[in-house]
Design an enzyme around this catalytic site. Structure first.
Site, PDB file in Angstrom:
ATOM      1  N   CYS A  34       0.830  -1.204   0.000  1.00  0.00           N
ATOM      2  CA  CYS A  34       0.000   0.000   0.000  1.00  0.00           C
ATOM      3  C   CYS A  34       0.863   1.251   0.000  1.00  0.00           C
ATOM      4  CB  CYS A  34      -0.891   0.058   1.246  1.00  0.00           C
ATOM      5  SG  CYS A  34      -1.948  -1.389   1.505  1.00  0.00           S
TER       6      CYS A  34
ATOM      7  N   CYS B  37      -2.492  -2.858  -3.583  1.00  0.00           N
ATOM      8  CA  CYS B  37      -3.782  -2.625  -2.914  1.00  0.00           C
ATOM      9  C   CYS B  37      -4.751  -1.965  -3.898  1.00  0.00           C
ATOM     10  CB  CYS B  37      -3.570  -1.729  -1.699  1.00  0.00           C
ATOM     11  SG  CYS B  37      -5.100  -1.239  -0.857  1.00  0.00           S
TER      12      CYS B  37
ATOM     13  N   ASP C 153      22.191  36.489 -13.707  1.00  0.00           N
ATOM     14  CA  ASP C 153      20.832  36.733 -14.184  1.00  0.00           C
ATOM     15  C   ASP C 153      20.319  38.072 -13.646  1.00  0.00           C
ATOM     16  OD1 ASP C 153      18.306  35.114 -15.369  1.00  0.00           O
ATOM     17  OD2 ASP C 153      17.668  36.350 -13.671  1.00  0.00           O
TER      18      ASP C 153
END
Length: 495
Positions: free
Chosen positions: A36, A67, A443
């Site tokens: 699960c 599951c 930048d």
């Protein structure tokens, strides 16, 4: 190499049904024979009856079946494979992109520069299973998607999912899901409506996830003919191994942490690859708790993180494309870059058999750009030479940018191409290779935001490791608020 799973910590996550750990590991229950997701709503098993696996393939290899209540194969993928740069993570990324289906384990090993035996030993040593088992788990998931979301005959589903025979398909589905393909289709949960000829899927993410913001970022950069943005849905052409595809992405109708994807594929066997590339483009497998925990603890970014929790790094489904677009966008505005890219698309792109709305072409592959006539595009002579040199390096493999590329090696190879500097190479790592720890040196937008926050470029380049890519997104949103769907409020107390 990742340390073994901490059983006590895993069990605490299972006992609290903590969805943040879905995809990080899987819980196998000896008394039921199923595995699960950690947030499964079923009764919590006793500690002595559970064991934990880092992949669904490992749980399947140990004899457990998925599951059918919590559907553990539908969770976001583990962020670990995107964050790491070692050969195991690179192999997992390539397998997710369908490399085993296309070229087999020998091709996968060759792409990584290892022998088949070495690669198998490394994967089994860390994950408990080899590359074939990982690819088999992915085929099973693709088969389930096709069974539950289409009305295709089961024989077509089997071969589209990559199985060699219908018998292999039936046996795998029964083994993994404890149901026949017909039973899976009959009990499939209702999904979102889809048009004939299309697959409609729900791509899950870890919360918080602001899908409109991710799609807005992609939409602002949309190139006419290749991409389309209508304010809600982002659409684009995907260059897939067996023919072009088109994907339409929009926020999940239920408002949950997910994206609704409507896919049109030339070949259904490209479904797994298309889904993997869309997940990478939307940064769905990121761990926002880990990212926000580091960035939100820094006084300079605390306000930005609080205002926009779970901010993601939108990427591209094709790193080669990003590299070419980054060169085209050097020293021009965003609008100028979109215009130049659209011209390159018309000059060398691959036309779709039929336009889909305004979408007309797939982005040209490097081999098509090597000798393409770009004189009418509007590039300078130096820029044209850079595009041709880059295309040649990509086509020859001198610059490796596939999902399994060594990121450091790719950066060095890019910077060796005349006309490509640190900023361009960093942008490719950020939006092409999905590196979570990239800083863009020099930048201008980042510098403006840093000045607003009272920080320096040199400080930022080290303070926000290992999540500098996410810091970049916060700072870009501060410099250009139109990239965000949420208010951008810098923390003035940090200045």
């Amino acid at each position: 190499m990742t340390p073994p799973l901490d059983a006590e910590r895993c069990y605490r996550a299972v006992a609290s049904r903590d969805a943040r750990f879905d995809g990080w590991f899987f819980t196998a229950v000896a008394t039921t024979g199923i595995y699960c997701r950690p947030s499964c709503p079923a009764r919590t098993p006793l500690p002595r009856n559970v064991s934990f696996f880092s992949t669904a393939a490992a749980a399947q290899g140990a004899g457990y079946r998925a599951c059918r209540r919590c559907r553990p194969d539908a969770v976001p993928g583990s962020p670990e494979w995107d964050n790491r740069a070692d050969v195991v993570a690179r192999a997992v990324r390539l397998i997710g992109d369908g490399e085993v289906e296309r070229s087999g384990v020998p091709g996968l090993a060759a792409r990584l520069g290892y022998s088949e035996r070495q690669l198998h030993r490394l994967l089994v040593g860390e994950l408990g299973v080899g590359p074939l088992a990982l690819a088999r788990a992915q085929r099973a998931q693709t088969a389930r998607l096709l069974v539950e979301t289409t009305d295709l005959p089961m024989a077509d589903v089997a071969f589209a999912a990559g199985f060699a025979s219908i018998r292999q398909f039936n046996d795998t589905v029964r083994e993994v899901f404890a149901a026949t393909p017909t039973e899976l289709r009959r009990t499939a949960p209702p999904g979102p409506p889809g048009a004939p000829g299309r697959l409609t899927l729900r791509l899950a993410a870890r919360a918080p996830y602001e899908a409109p913001e991710v799609l807005l970022f992609l939409g602002v950069h949309a190139v006419p003919g290749l991409e389309e943005w209508d304010g809600t849905t982002f659409s684009r052409v995907l260059d897939l191994p067996h023919g072009p595809g088109v994907v339409h992405l929009s926020p999940a109708p239920d408002g949950g942490p997910a994206v609704c994807a409507r896919l049109q594929l030339t070949a259904l066997r490209d479904l797994g690859t298309a889904v993997a590339r869309c997940r990478r483009m939307l940064d769905l497998d990121a761990d926002p708790a880990a990212v926000d925990g580091v960035l939100g603890a820094d006084p300079a970014l605390a306000g930005l993180v609080a205002a926009a929790p779970g901010r993601r790094v939108p990427a591209s489904p094709d790193a080669d494309e990003v590299a070419v677009r980054a060169v085209l966008g050097q020293q021009v505005s965003l609008a100028g870059a979109r215009t130049l890219t659209a011209r390159v698309l018309s000059a060398a792109g691959t036309p779709l058999p039929e336009p889909v709305g305004t979408l007309t072409h797939a982005f040209p592959r490097p081999a098509a750009l090597v000798d393409a006539d770009l004189t009418a595009v509007g590039l300078t002579g130096a820029r044209r030479r850079t595009v041709h040199a880059l295309a040649g390096a990509l086509a020859s493999g001198a610059v490796p940018l596939d999902p399994g590329a060594d990121r450091a090696e790719a950066g060095r190879a890019l910077r060796a191409v005349p006309g490509i500097g640190p900023w361009t190479a960093a942008l490719v790592a950020l939006r092409g290779l999905g590196d979570p720890d990239v800083w863009l040196p020099g930048d201008l937008a980042l510098r403006r935001s840093l000045a607003t926050l009272g920080s320096s470029d040199a400080e930022a380049a080290t303070r926000w490791r290992p999540w500098r890519s996410y810091a970049v997104m916060h700072l870009w949103a501060l410099a250009v608020p139109t990239l965000s769907t949420r208010p951008v409020q810098p923390d003035r107390s940090a200045s």
